[in-house]
Design a protein around this motif. Structure first.
Motif, PDB file in Angstrom:
ATOM      1  N   THR A 147       0.672  -1.178   0.009  1.00 38.30           N
ATOM      2  CA  THR A 147      -0.119   0.066  -0.108  1.00 38.30           C
ATOM      3  C   THR A 147       0.728   1.076  -0.094  1.00 38.30           C
ATOM      4  O   THR A 147       0.462   2.442  -0.026  1.00 38.30           O
ATOM      5  CB  THR A 147      -1.008   0.158   1.256  1.00 38.30           C
ATOM      6  OG1 THR A 147      -0.032   0.082   2.363  1.00 38.30           O
ATOM      7  CG2 THR A 147      -1.815  -0.996   1.185  1.00 38.30           C
ATOM      8  N   THR A 148       2.025   1.121   0.162  1.00 42.88           N
ATOM      9  CA  THR A 148       3.070   2.325  -0.184  1.00 42.88           C
ATOM     10  C   THR A 148       4.113   2.146  -1.105  1.00 42.88           C
ATOM     11  O   THR A 148       4.277   1.119  -1.477  1.00 42.88           O
ATOM     12  CB  THR A 148       3.714   2.809   1.496  1.00 42.88           C
ATOM     13  OG1 THR A 148       4.742   1.702   1.614  1.00 42.88           O
ATOM     14  CG2 THR A 148       2.841   2.526   2.456  1.00 42.88           C
ATOM     15  N   ALA A 186       0.785  -6.533  -6.127  1.00 40.29           N
ATOM     16  CA  ALA A 186      -0.163  -5.777  -5.724  1.00 40.29           C
ATOM     17  C   ALA A 186      -0.401  -4.399  -6.926  1.00 40.29           C
ATOM     18  O   ALA A 186      -1.583  -3.953  -6.932  1.00 40.29           O
ATOM     19  CB  ALA A 186       0.192  -4.996  -4.317  1.00 40.29           C
ATOM     20  N   THR A 187       0.686  -4.175  -7.368  1.00 39.79           N
ATOM     21  CA  THR A 187       0.523  -2.958  -8.401  1.00 39.79           C
ATOM     22  C   THR A 187      -0.178  -3.369  -9.553  1.00 39.79           C
ATOM     23  O   THR A 187      -1.110  -2.742  -9.976  1.00 39.79           O
ATOM     24  CB  THR A 187       1.978  -2.760  -8.917  1.00 39.79           C
ATOM     25  OG1 THR A 187       2.913  -2.370  -7.736  1.00 39.79           O
ATOM     26  CG2 THR A 187       2.005  -1.614 -10.007  1.00 39.79           C
ATOM     27  N   ARG A 188      -0.260  -4.623 -10.014  1.00 40.92           N
ATOM     28  CA  ARG A 188      -1.088  -5.410 -10.989  1.00 40.92           C
ATOM     29  C   ARG A 188      -2.455  -5.449 -10.846  1.00 40.92           C
ATOM     30  O   ARG A 188      -3.295  -5.293 -11.658  1.00 40.92           O
ATOM     31  CB  ARG A 188      -0.711  -6.666 -11.347  1.00 40.92           C
ATOM     32  CG  ARG A 188       0.915  -6.804 -12.033  1.00 40.92           C
ATOM     33  CD  ARG A 188       1.040  -8.137 -12.872  1.00 40.92           C
ATOM     34  NE  ARG A 188       0.971  -9.318 -11.993  1.00 40.92           N
ATOM     35  CZ  ARG A 188       2.093  -9.820 -11.341  1.00 40.92           C
ATOM     36  NH1 ARG A 188       3.330  -8.966 -11.516  1.00 40.92           N
ATOM     37  NH2 ARG A 188       2.031 -10.603 -10.389  1.00 40.92           N
ATOM     38  N   SER A 189      -2.709  -5.457  -9.429  1.00 43.22           N
ATOM     39  CA  SER A 189      -4.211  -5.735  -9.087  1.00 43.22           C
ATOM     40  C   SER A 189      -4.990  -4.343  -9.059  1.00 43.22           C
ATOM     41  O   SER A 189      -4.279  -3.399  -8.932  1.00 43.22           O
ATOM     42  CB  SER A 189      -4.559  -6.370  -7.684  1.00 43.22           C
ATOM     43  OG  SER A 189      -3.740  -5.414  -6.821  1.00 43.22           O
ATOM     44  N   GLY A 197       1.414   9.297   0.907  1.00 45.81           N
ATOM     45  CA  GLY A 197       1.675   9.187   2.283  1.00 45.81           C
ATOM     46  C   GLY A 197       0.437   8.785   2.911  1.00 45.81           C
ATOM     47  O   GLY A 197       0.456   8.438   4.250  1.00 45.81           O
ATOM     48  N   VAL A 198      -0.479   8.447   2.419  1.00 50.74           N
ATOM     49  CA  VAL A 198      -1.622   7.499   2.961  1.00 50.74           C
ATOM     50  C   VAL A 198      -1.587   6.088   2.688  1.00 50.74           C
ATOM     51  O   VAL A 198      -1.473   5.540   1.516  1.00 50.74           O
ATOM     52  CB  VAL A 198      -3.084   8.141   2.508  1.00 50.74           C
ATOM     53  CG1 VAL A 198      -4.242   7.110   2.727  1.00 50.74           C
ATOM     54  CG2 VAL A 198      -3.303   9.841   2.747  1.00 50.74           C
TER      55      VAL A 198
END
Length: 490
Positions: A147-148, A186-189, A197-198
């Protein structure tokens, strides 16, 4: 639970999500462990074995299923319902104490030796405190990876790992993927974009969950500047170990959407733990509601809107101060008193997405307040300053690991603390699921309307059948009044 093989097999074969977090299924042939509700075809019974924790599975050499992600199951409800040393240890580990203070620090907080704590956790969970903390670090690392955009070295240290090598080895062992591969997947989904920053994540829970009283209560009692309801989300500031944060929590049918903005990513584990505790997300609502439905006068309320949770707090000391400010006044007046305290003593924060302005002041910041400047009766000023002094000097502790009965005795010894204040702190700050408020005006009115005994003594006797879930009964009884705490804001 995990020792009842027949019951576990039935749960796995029916993919029963109610048991997620209660136990984990390890498959001997694939060396993968899953949650009971895993959507994959259930393995043969002879290939199943069961463990009480994800850490025990990992310690036995099993890796997490990539499909059901068992490491993201709701936590075991046992650690919320119990007050013994194992439950208190689990709450401390969940807050990251082992990462910060080691096993000796964990044991010291509980008043036991490190060997005693190790033995107790192994007996109940199949894993010691280091293994349990390692499993939590792996989950935190996964969240930061997915997520970051933090560099992997920063992810490793933010998640609590002592070295890059340990971080890489743990991620590979637990997820069967290198950190870079996790980020690529994760990037592909497809995921909605978030602001820089969130950290955006989902907080799972056991269904059903009724958001009305949970979020309605938090919104109706929100302290201006510290909390707010905005765009369908409850938002508040968080005081954390390495800095501060702002969280937005939004209810959805199958999860709570959580958006965290942290000044230091090392606080992620603690922030998630505080949010789950605040919303009582590790509860077992089916078990709670079944027990409450034993009473024929309470059962209609439960069946009408099942799954009510106990709204808690992110900080026990904060809630105790707010409980004193709210003694014998309306909700609006309590919010006003707290807002004045925050404006005078709270640390300012910047909130570009909303109207949050301050952190709630901690006891050290309140220790020097001038009681003459408080718009409170003199007796309540004494109550507040005495409470703040006890919290500031450490003679009173109100953490998630605090012994409930000891805290009750210490609170009762303070001036101005009657049964209502003590029990509401036990319910919302300490998380005692059996805390009860028979003297509360709303509870007494509800009892009269339902035909329950309305005097405190008689109602307490009747409520013995609701144990150990009387705090949840309180939530249902409060719904009899048409009060804003029972409704989501429009």
């Amino acid at each position: 639970m995990y020792t009842d093989t027949e019951r576990c097999v039935r749960a796995v074969q029916s993919k029963d999500a109610r048991f997620d977090g209660w136990f984990f299924t390890a498959v001997l042939t694939t060396r993968i462990y899953c949650r009971p509700s895993c959507p994959a075809v259930p393995p043969k019974v002879e290939n199943m074995t069961f463990y009480p924790s994800a850490a025990a599975c990992q310690q036995a050499g099993f890796r997490a299923c990539k499909r059901c992600r068992p490491d993201t199951s709701p936590g075991s409800p046992e650690w919320n319902a119990r007050a013994d040393s194992v439950a208190r240890a689990m709450r401390l580990i969940r807050d990251g104490v082992v990462d910060r203070e080691g096993v000796p620090g964990l044991a010291a907080r509980l008043g036991y030796s490190a060997r005693q704590i190790e033995r107790q956790l192994l007996a109940e969970l199949g894993a010691g405190p280091l293994a349990l903390a390692r499993a939590q670090r792996a989950q935190t690392a996964r969240l930061l990876i997915e997520t970051t955009g933090l560099p992997m070295a920063e992810v490793a240290f933010a998640a609590g790992f002592s070295s890059i090598r340990t971080f890489n080895d743990t991620v590979r062992a637990v997820f069967a993927l290198a950190p870079g591969e996790l980020r690529s997947r994760a990037t592909r989904s497809a995921k909605p974009p978030v602001a820089p920053g969130v950290i955006a994540l989902r907080l799972p829970y056991r269904a059903p969950l009724n958001p009305s009283n949970l979020f309605g209560h938090l919104a109706a009692t929100a302290v201006p500047g510290v909390e707010e309801w905005r765009d369908g989300a409850y938002r508040r500031t968080l005081s954390l170990r390495h800095g501060h944060g702002i969280v937005a929590l939004t209810p959805h049918p199958d999860h709570i959407a959580c958006r965290l903005s942290l000044t230091d990513p090392r606080d992620l584990t603690l922030a998630i733990s505080r949010c789950r505790w605040l919303l009582d997300l590790d509860a077992d609502p089916v078990a709670v509601d079944e027990q409450l439905c034993v009473d024929p006068l309470l059962a209609p309320l439960v069946r009408k809107e099942p799954g009510r949770r106990v709204p808690r707090t992110v900080d026990g000391a904060e809630f105790a101060v707010r409980a004193v400010l709210g003694q014998q006044v309306s909700t609006a007046a309590a919010r006003t008193h707290a807002a004045r305290l925050v404006a005078a003593h709270g640390l300012p924060v910047d909130d570009p997405e909303g109207g949050l302005t301050h952190l709630f002041p901690d006891p050290g910041e309140l220790a020097g307040l001038d009681p003459e400047r408080l718009a409170l009766p003199r007796s309540r000023r004494t109550t507040l300053t005495t409470l703040v002094g006890a919290l500031a000097d450490g003679s009173l502790r109100l953490g998630t690991d605090t012994d409930w009965e000891q805290a009750r005795a210490e609170l009762t010894a303070l001036p101005g603390f009657g049964p209502w204040t003590v029990e509401v702190i036990a319910m919302r700050a300490l998380g005692d699921p059996d805390a009860f408020l028979p003297t509360d005006l709303g509870i007494r009115r509800a009892a009269e309307q339902l035909g329950l005994p309305s005097t405190p003594a008689a109602l307490t006797a009747r409520a013995a059948a609701w144990r150990p879930w009387r705090a949840y009964a309180v939530q249902y009884l409060w719904t009899v009044d048409n009060h804003p705490i029972n409704h989501l804001p429009t």
